[in-house]
Design an enzyme around this catalytic site. Structure first.
Site: not given
Length: 493
Positions: A199, A251, A253, A273, A307, A410
């Protein structure tokens, strides 16, 4: 049900493609060897619009997959798994090698679509495609080496272990590296004998379909790599499906936490990840020009939407002013604009809400006492086709403190936060003062210090005198809340 087995986008059209002119009205689900519309029984499914970051235009839309479509995709993958898992590793490897060859052959086509959909410059998209085929090729080579163990026991008895595939695996991708992530997730899964349902992010649905076409063309059985399009509800349904053995997610957290909670209820295998807020530590004995180059790669690659980016840039006090002068000059010189032009160095951010979010971080940083040394505002290109694109001037923030929001959270955009430090022990403590641990970087001429820092920094990857390189042979993962698996490595120019 009509299954379309023609290419999603013709090569002749792609070679004449231009920013602001792309429009697609094709089914984007890929099931059992062809493109399909989601099952018509999923009447409550939502329709998602996909925007081109460079122009702001809607380039396509699609119907999100509901439960009935997911059931069909899983059934298709289960059928493919039966035959695929019975092949020898070498037989699977030959098909993956052919897929890698086809990706190389279609490199330019894939890169063009990737740049249109993500906004990143075409030069970066080509590099992403290269790391993608290299991954498929690498795991093709590993497929034939997978083996169990023979264990001799007393009395002439023996035992043995078997390396068995899990079954149907689900990959859920991110929008910043759509094609690369689809390859990174699918190649090892298929090499080991599994099937995969992928997906993509609803923001970047296109190149995963191109990958599915390539696997079919390479000789993979129908259903081995299916693509279902959708948003949150589609992802939830995939994670909850009783016949899914593993979920691999890249993606944010918060989303990763929700997925982990969901799959725990049925004790599925999981790989996560997630995000990062990585430290980049620059000592006064470094090669300053190389350190500046590394800081640029660590912050402004792919519009800063990476990321692993080293966005907390710790610079030793006695070289701070020289570093800031050089990095600001290079940042101001970045060419922003049409991602399909060869000399473009930065494109548009993924969408308007994300652009607004990044700009809000810059505004908040100023309010908390940071100095905007350059950028941090909207950029409007001269090209009228790009006037509604999601562009901003890359930003360098000075006078940053550890407690500022821009340093702790982030941002996922082209914003570099520069911090001053005095000693090695001090910077280690400050660099590790985060709940994330995806990557870190160190610039120094002292080899002993470099390895000491790599051991002390709580991060899955520690780059030495470079940044954001990702050779396929090296694992990638994080500490703490950056992921559910940890690896570390060092590299030195």
């Amino acid at each position: 049900m009509e299954i379309l087995r023609t290419r999603l986008i013709s090569a002749s059209w792609l070679r004449a493609a231009s920013t602001g002119a792309f429009q697609l009205k094709e089914p984007l689900n890929y099931r059992h060897g062809g493109r399909v519309q989601p099952h018509s029984g999923d009447g409550d499914s939502m329709r998602e619009k996909v925007h081109e970051p460079a122009s702001g235009r809607v380039i396509c839309d699609f119907l999100c997959s509901g439960q009935q479509e997911i059931d069909l995709a899983v059934q298709s993958s289960k059928e493919a798994y039966k035959s695929w898992s019975r092949l020898s590793g070498s037989e699977r490897g030959r098909i993956l090698l052919e897929a890698a060859r086809l990706i190389r052959e279609q490199r330019e086509d894939i890169a063009i679509v990737e740049s249109i959909n993500t906004g990143k410059p075409i030069s970066e998209s080509r590099a992403d495609v290269d790391t993608a085929w290299q991954s498929v090729e690498y795991y093709a080579g590993i497929a034939g080496t997978l083996a169990g163990q023979h264990i001799q026991l007393s009395g002439g008895s023996f035992a043995y272990t078997r390396r068995e595939p899990l079954g149907v695996c689900v990959g859920i991708g991110a929008w910043n590296y759509p094609f690369q992530i689809a390859c990174w997730k699918s190649a090892p899964a298929l090499a080991c004998g599994n099937a995969m349902i992928f997906k993509p992010s609803p923001l970047t649905p296109l190149t995963a379909v191109m990958l599915a076409e390539i696997y079919t063309q390479a000789g993979a059985p129908n259903g081995l790599f299916n693509v279902v399009q959708g948003a949150v509800q589609t992802g939830n349904a995939l994670c909850q499906h009783k016949d899914v053995a593993k979920v691999s997610f890249t993606g944010s957290v918060p989303t990763g936490i929700k997925i982990m909670e969901t799959v725990a209820k049925s004790v599925k295998h999981i790989t996560l990840e997630l995000g990062g807020k990585s430290p980049l530590v620059i000592f006064s004995d470094c090669d300053l020009e190389n350190a500046v180059k590394g800081a640029m790669l660590a912050n402004f690659l792919s519009q800063g939407e990476v990321c692993s980016n080293g966005t907390r840039v710790f610079v030793q006090k006695d070289i701070l002013s020289k570093f800031v002068e050089k990095v600001v000059a290079k940042t101001k010189a970045i060419k922003i604009g049409d991602p399909l032009l060869e000399d473009t160095q930065m494109g548009g951010l993924i969408n308007r809400p994300h652009l607004d979010r990044v700009l809000s971080y810059v505004k908040q940083a100023k309010e908390q006492g940071a100095a905007v040394l350059c950028g941090g505002d909207l950029f409007v290109p001269d090209d009228p086709n790009l006037k509604d694109g999601y562009f901003m001037n890359p930003c360098v923030l000075g006078n940053c403190k550890d407690e500022m929001t821009c340093v702790k959270e982030e941002i996922f955009g082209p914003v570099m936060s520069v911090l001053e430090f005095d000693t090695e022990d001090e910077v280690i403590e400050r660099a590790n003062n985060t709940n994330l641990g995806l990557a870190a970087g160190v610039f120094t001429r002292d080899v002993t210090r470099a390895h000491r820092m790599a051991a002390a920094l709580e991060a899955g990857t520690c780059f030495i005198n470079n940044y954001n390189v990702s050779p396929v042979e090296i694992p990638f993962g994080g500490y703490k809340m950056s992921g559910s698996y940890q690896f570390r490595f060092s590299e030195k120019n």
